[in-house]
Design an enzyme around this catalytic site. Structure first.
Site, PDB file in Angstrom:
ATOM      1  CD  GLU A   1      30.100 -25.877 -32.965  1.00 51.90           C
ATOM      2  OE1 GLU A   1      30.418 -24.953 -33.738  1.00 51.90           O
ATOM      3  OE2 GLU A   1      30.197 -27.079 -33.259  1.00 51.90           O
ATOM      4  CB  CYS A   2      24.785 -24.688 -30.248  1.00 53.64           C
ATOM      5  SG  CYS A   2      22.966 -24.635 -30.316  1.00 53.64           S
ATOM      6  N   GLY A   3      25.050 -25.699 -27.671  1.00 57.50           N
ATOM      7  CA  GLY A   3      24.977 -26.322 -26.360  1.00 57.50           C
ATOM      8  C   GLY A   3      26.249 -26.157 -25.553  1.00 57.50           C
TER       9      GLY A   3
ATOM     10  N   GLY B   1      29.461 -19.159 -29.167  1.00 52.30           N
ATOM     11  CA  GLY B   1      28.255 -18.607 -29.788  1.00 52.30           C
ATOM     12  C   GLY B   1      27.275 -19.709 -30.133  1.00 52.30           C
TER      13      GLY B   1
END
Length: 448
Positions: free
Chosen positions: A334-336, A426
């Site tokens: 997720e994200c990073g 994501g």
């Protein structure tokens, strides 16, 4: 029976000094030999890092959008059990939530039964704050205002007027913090990295010194004694507790300066998941040579953009992660963590699993609660990032996960979720402390 204290730190608006007061109180309580349990209203990852430094304990997010009211009560009961004082830092103003009062500090105070300690920025005002205090005291009778702490007090004359304002409003005066231009919270922009622990420690120490000078800690603890006793909370926790997982499986979790945005209850839930539960094994994509042997890989968010060159230089780690995923290993990023699985971050080579390139050029904030819906599953989370991704248009269609994302109003957002083999990734930070993350993988199981 031993009593303990608990309260919500709230304010009229952002910028009032909640973070300074909260962390100063946490450290001051620790200095008194008390066990202080920190909490944060909402999805914020950065304030919880300050809380960890100040109290020596993990801070727990209490969020009624990403979970539900029963789960919030469960989390508070679980993580405040055994402590001497529970401190919940609010968000924005006391009644500011994602939908008016919903999700606000007032909402959390009502659910937990905690009184509120108001922090008011007294700069450029004095006795007029009596009207402000009176309004907050009487606006919502479900909320008990235990007292007020004034911030940015300029002089003894100023302090006298503020004490009088509190008295005339019928609100207990708990203390004050002197005006101090050096008492500024280190930057909350994503430029703040965990490598700055020393900076945060210095801030926390100064905040605690100021609190010890100006706040009556004994009065605060006395006015915020909790009605529930420990065994009552333990009974409540037992209602929601999961059985321990006795599996020999391993869950590899990236955790270092570059990857640090983790909800503690997510890991607890992950370790006890009936399908993938097992021992949590933390590792560092920055410092270790390879990812550990594992049955599931979790790459959380953080600051990979600040460490892109070093992440790129750790070729053996990148290759081990890509090899694990290409062999069909289960993973969630997720994200990073998602950026790390892409091709590059500002030209620095990453794992090359997803056909996306991340950039911080023309950075602007993408922010908001998200609801993710697949054909048979719904889960919630929060999107917060400055970076953006450039997709390989010729390949990306084969990597798009069949799900839709919606904002808090129910409007669709364009943020993608990606899938490659048994990996899902994501931008959205998901909360699955009371949900099963692996609902996202059901179509994979169905396919064999």
């Amino acid at each position: 029976m031993k009593r303990k204290s608990g309260f919500v730190i709230a304010a009229v608006s952002s910028g009032s000094g909640k973070t300074t007061v909260t962390n100063g109180l946490l450290r001051a309580f620790v200095r008194k030999g008390l066990r202080a349990a920190p909490f944060k209203t909402g999805p914020d990852f950065i304030d919880t890092q300050f809380h960890r430094i100040a109290s020596g304990r993990e801070s727990i997010n209490l969020d009624v959008f990403m979970s539900d009211e029963s789960h919030v009560k469960y989390l508070f009961g679980k993580y405040s059990s055994g402590c001497d004082v529970a401190v919940v830092e609010g968000v924005m103003g006391l009644f500011d939530g994602y939908d008016c009062r919903k999700g606000s500090a007032a909402h959390i105070a009502e659910l937990t039964g905690l009184p509120v300690v108001l922090v008011i920025n007294a700069a450029s005002s004095a006795y007029s704050l009596a009207a402000v205090l009176s309004g907050f005291k009487n606006f919502d009778k479900r909320i008990k205002i235990a007292g007020v702490i004034f911030n940015n007090v300029a002089s003894q004359t100023h302090l006298h007027l503020l004490k009088t304002a509190a008295k005339d409003a019928g609100v207990s005066f708990l203390g004050y913090l002197k005006r101090n231009p050096d008492m500024t919270v280190p930057s909350r922009h994503l430029g703040l990295a965990l490598a700055a622990d020393e900076v945060m420690e210095n801030f926390v120490g100064r905040a605690a010194d100021a609190v010890e000078v100006g706040v009556d800690l004994d009065l605060l603890l006395r006015l915020t004694e909790m009605k529930k006793c420990d065994n009552e909370e333990e009974d409540f926790v037992a209602e929601y507790s999961r059985e321990d997982c006795l599996s020999s499986r391993k869950i590899a979790v990236a955790y270092d300066e570059a990857f640090s945005f983790v909800y503690p209850e997510n890991l607890e839930s992950l370790s006890k998941n009936p399908r993938f539960g097992g021992e949590i094994v933390k590792f560092s994509p920055l410092h270790d040579e390879r990812m550990p042997e594992a049955d599931f890989l979790y790459l959380p968010g953080g600051y990979p953009e600040l460490y892109a060159e070093k992440l790129a230089g750790n070729v053996s780690m990148r290759e081990s992660i890509k090899d694990y995923i290409e062999r069909g290993g289960y993973a969630f990023a997720e994200c990073g963590g998602m950026l790390y699985l892409g091709e590059s971050i500002d030209g620095n080579e990453m794992c090359g699993v997803l056909p996306v390139k991340a950039t911080m050029e023309n950075a602007h904030l993408h922010l908001g609660y998200r609801t993710i819906k697949t054909r048979n599953f719904t889960i919630r989370g929060h999107e917060f990032h400055y970076s953006s991704v450039i997709e390989d248009e010729t390949r990306i269609k084969d990597y798009i996960y069949p799900a839709e994302q919606y904002d808090v109003r129910g409007d669709r957002v364009s943020t993608r979720i990606y899938r490659h083999r048994n990996t899902i990734a994501g931008y959205t930070h998901l909360y699955w402390g009371h949900n099963d993350l692996f609902g996202l993988y059901e179509d994979i199981y169905t396919q064999g």
